[in-house]
Write a protein that holds these residues in place. Structure first.
Motif: not given
Length: 89
Positions: A45-64
């Motif tokens: 999940d850390q890799k997912v969050e890092q990659t997602a924020r590189e692509i979209n720095p404003n994305v809000s991420l939720f672990r559900i």
């Protein structure tokens, strides 16, 4: 359309952000669904969050996890704040 949410299910794998960057570049929120199952899968999940924020720095991420409710309150609060902002409250 006022808001985009992308749902990435833990059992599907952590490579989806790399495979479908456009989807994650245009989303407002990223839900890591079935997060309670992370221990059973090779899911970083850390890799997912890092990659997602590189692509979209404003994305809000939720672990559900709907099994135990983890992250649901934060998601609901975030959605309510977006609705309030849209309505000018």
């Amino acid at each position: 359309e006022d808001l985009r949410l992308a749902i990435l299910s833990v059992p599907e794998g952590d490579d989806k952000v790399d495979k479908y960057p456009l989807m994650f570049a245009t989303t407002d929120g990223l839900l890591l669904n079935k997060y309670d199952m992370k221990q059973y899968f090779d899911f970083d999940d850390q890799k997912v969050e890092q990659t997602a924020r590189e692509i979209n720095p404003n994305v809000s991420l939720f672990r559900i996890s709907t099994r135990d409710g983890q992250g649901c309150e934060e998601l609901v609060d975030w959605l309510c704040s977006k609705i309030d902002a849209k309505l000018g409250k």
